[in-house]
Structure formats: structure tokens, C-alpha cells
Scaffold this active site. Structure first.
Site, mmCIF file in Angstrom:
data_model
loop_
_atom_site.group_PDB
_atom_site.id
_atom_site.type_symbol
_atom_site.label_atom_id
_atom_site.label_comp_id
_atom_site.label_asym_id
_atom_site.label_seq_id
_atom_site.Cartn_x
_atom_site.Cartn_y
_atom_site.Cartn_z
ATOM 1 N N SER A 107 0.854 -1.195 0.000
ATOM 2 C CA SER A 107 0.000 0.000 0.000
ATOM 3 C C SER A 107 0.882 1.235 0.000
ATOM 4 C CB SER A 107 -0.890 0.027 1.237
ATOM 5 O OG SER A 107 -1.409 1.330 1.385
ATOM 6 N N HIS B 269 -1.008 -1.211 -4.391
ATOM 7 C CA HIS B 269 -2.296 -0.925 -3.742
ATOM 8 C C HIS B 269 -2.399 0.582 -3.519
ATOM 9 C CE1 HIS B 269 -5.877 -1.952 -1.370
ATOM 10 N NE2 HIS B 269 -5.485 -1.013 -0.523
ATOM 11 N N ASP C 272 -4.605 3.640 -2.188
ATOM 12 C CA ASP C 272 -5.700 3.984 -1.266
ATOM 13 C C ASP C 272 -6.216 5.393 -1.511
ATOM 14 O OD1 ASP C 272 -6.015 1.670 0.474
ATOM 15 O OD2 ASP C 272 -3.963 2.090 1.119
ATOM 16 N N MET D 295 -8.816 8.221 -0.370
ATOM 17 C CA MET D 295 -9.661 8.639 0.767
ATOM 18 C C MET D 295 -10.138 10.068 0.556
ATOM 19 S SD MET D 295 -7.462 7.107 3.925
ATOM 20 C CE MET D 295 -6.675 5.500 3.827
ATOM 21 N N HIS E 95 -8.232 1.233 -4.400
ATOM 22 C CA HIS E 95 -9.169 0.980 -3.302
ATOM 23 C C HIS E 95 -9.857 2.294 -2.980
ATOM 24 C CE1 HIS E 95 -9.535 -0.058 1.293
ATOM 25 N NE2 HIS E 95 -10.694 0.125 0.721
ATOM 26 N N MET F 269 -11.463 -5.819 4.857
ATOM 27 C CA MET F 269 -10.686 -4.912 5.698
ATOM 28 C C MET F 269 -10.429 -5.591 7.033
ATOM 29 S SD MET F 269 -10.209 -2.264 3.847
ATOM 30 C CE MET F 269 -9.278 -1.389 5.108
ATOM 31 N N GLY G 2 -4.913 -4.442 5.878
ATOM 32 C CA GLY G 2 -4.800 -3.786 7.178
ATOM 33 C C GLY G 2 -4.067 -4.624 8.201
#
Ligand code: DX5
Ligand code: ZN
Length: 230
Positions: A9, A34, A36, A38, A68, A139, A178
Site C-alpha cells: 500500500s 495498492h 488507497d 480517501m 481501493h 478490511m 490492514g
């Protein structure tokens, strides 16, 4: 051995030199980037958007990019990520008014699609869309931040998802995101996962003198996966 994929990530990467970080981590033997996303709305943090995905492609990144989405709503932004070079696009069912439509939108644009399940979200919604997902992402922390501890109940959910996938007969990846580290990746694989997101565990090795870049930590994860009884 199962076809395991390691997906660092980039949330834990050094953003000031992101292209180099991605090159280094892929050179170390990791498989998938990966990514992320947000929005300070669906989750209480704000990260990166399609421009950064496009910049990585222009930099020369050819590895698959696993976007993601932790954003709400999702439909407006998905085409932008696909145009920016995403390989996978996954979203949280709570963030889409029409989950089936969103999954179709991703597939029709030529990307791999997936649903993401928060720790307290049951898998029920999968039942009628198993034919429309390429990946199920569980998750193992609450979304929003890197560096949190793995929630052990995720292992039970992982076994449940593995059973659903095997019974469906579809070719679906099972991804965990995670708190995945060298010391728990084998257990996660034994619970049925085949794609492993790791942020702090990989990029956190950057200042470790013995880490040989990211090679050592990625190799240790591979060694643990090789021992998994699956
Ligand atoms: C959390 C993100 C994760 C995160 C994982 O919302 O989805 O991908 O970066 O980081 P670690 O591996 O540090 O838990
Ligand atoms: Zn993630």
C-alpha cells in the site's frame, strides 16, 4: 503453492518520491500497487486521486494498480481512475446507491471490479453479485489510516469468503487489507486469502539497514507464504 500476490500500500510510501518508491517495491518482488483513495467524507482522511495514478503510469509503472476507493459517492470518480490506468477498482458497498450498477460500470470499462467489506460489514450482499466481482477485499482494520492492528475476527470472515468463492466456481481473488505483517501473513493465507495488502510492514522497512531496500521484507513474506498449509 497457491498463486499469492503481495500488494504494497503506497499510503505508507514516501510521497515526495513516489515513482521511485513504487519502482523499488516492485523491483523487490512485490506484485501489485495498492492505491488507497480517501475523501475526508466516507473516511476521515484525505489522500490521492486519479492524477497521481496517471502520474505513476507516465513514470513507467507497468505493474497492476489496485485502486481501493474509500470515497462516497463512487460512480462519478470511477471513469477517471480507469482513464488514469487503474487495473482493479474496488469500493465499499455502503458508498454506492446501486452496487450492481457500479460493478458493471467497472467491468464494462475493462477493469477488474471488487467489493470491500469493513470489519463489521457482513458478506451477505455478495450473494447476488458473485458473477460480477474479480476480487473480494476484506478490511482487517477500520478504513482511513495505515499502521493499525490486525482485527483477528477477520480470519473467520476470510474462511467464510473462501468458502463462498470455492462454492461459486468463479475465479475471484480474496484480498486482505490492514495490519498484515511478516508474522501474521501465513495465518491469513491459511484462512483463505491469496492477495495481501501491506503498507507499514513493507515501506516501514525503508530505514532498516539490513532491509536491502524492500527486498528482505518482501522475501520474508514470500517465505512465510511458502510455509502456509492451503
Ligand atoms: C487503510 C488502507 C490500507 C492501509 C494498510 O484504510 O486501506 O490499505 O494502507 O496499511 P497497513 O498495512 O499499515 O495496515
Ligand atoms: Zn487499502
Amino acid at each position: 503453492m497457491a498463486d499469492f500476490k503481495i500488494a504494497p500500500s503506497i499510503l505508507a510510501a514516501d510521497f515526495a518520491k513516489l515513482g521511485q518508491e513504487v519502482d523499488d517495491v516492485i523491483a523487490s518482488g512485490a506484485d501489485i500497487v495498492h492505491f488507497d483513495v480517501m475523501d475526508n467524507h466516507y473516511v476521515p482522511n484525505l489522500t490521492i486521486g486519479p492524477l497521481v495514478c496517471e502520474a505513476l503510469r507516465k513514470h513507467g509503472v507497468t505493474a497492476e494498480i489496485d485502486v481501493h476507493l474509500m470515497v462516497k459517492p463512487v460512480d462519478r470518480i470511477i471513469p477517471d481512475f480507469i482513464a488514469a490506468g487503474a487495473s482493479y477498482v474496488t469500493f465499499h458497498p455502503e458508498a454506492s446507491e446501486h452496487v450492481d450498477r457500479t460493478l458493471q460500470m467497472i467491468r464494462e470499462a475493462g477493469c477488474k471490479s471488487g467489493l470491500v467489506f469493513n470489519p463489521a460489514t457482513p458478506l451477505d450482499i455478495l450473494k447476488h453479485v458473485m458473477d460480477k466481482v474479480d476480487v473480494i477485499l476484506l478490511m482487517s482494520v477500520n478504513p482511513g489510516f495505515g499502521g493499525q492492528s490486525f482485527i483477528p475476527e477477520t480470519l473467520n470472515k476470510c474462511r467464510e469468503a473462501r468458502k463462498m468463492i470455492d462454492e461459486s466456481g468463479f475465479d475471484i481473488r480474496l484480498e486482505i487489507d490492514g495490519g498484515v505483517k511478516v508474522d501474521n501473513i501465513r495465518e491469513v493465507a491459511e484462512a483463505g486469502a491469496d492477495m495481501f495488502v501491506a503498507g507499514s510492514a513493507i515501506f516501514g522497512a525503508r530505514n532498516d539497514k539490513d532491509a536491502n531496500g524492500y527486498n528482505t521484507v518482501v522475501q520474508k513474506m514470500r517465505d512465510e507464504l511458502a510455509k502456509a498449509k492451503v
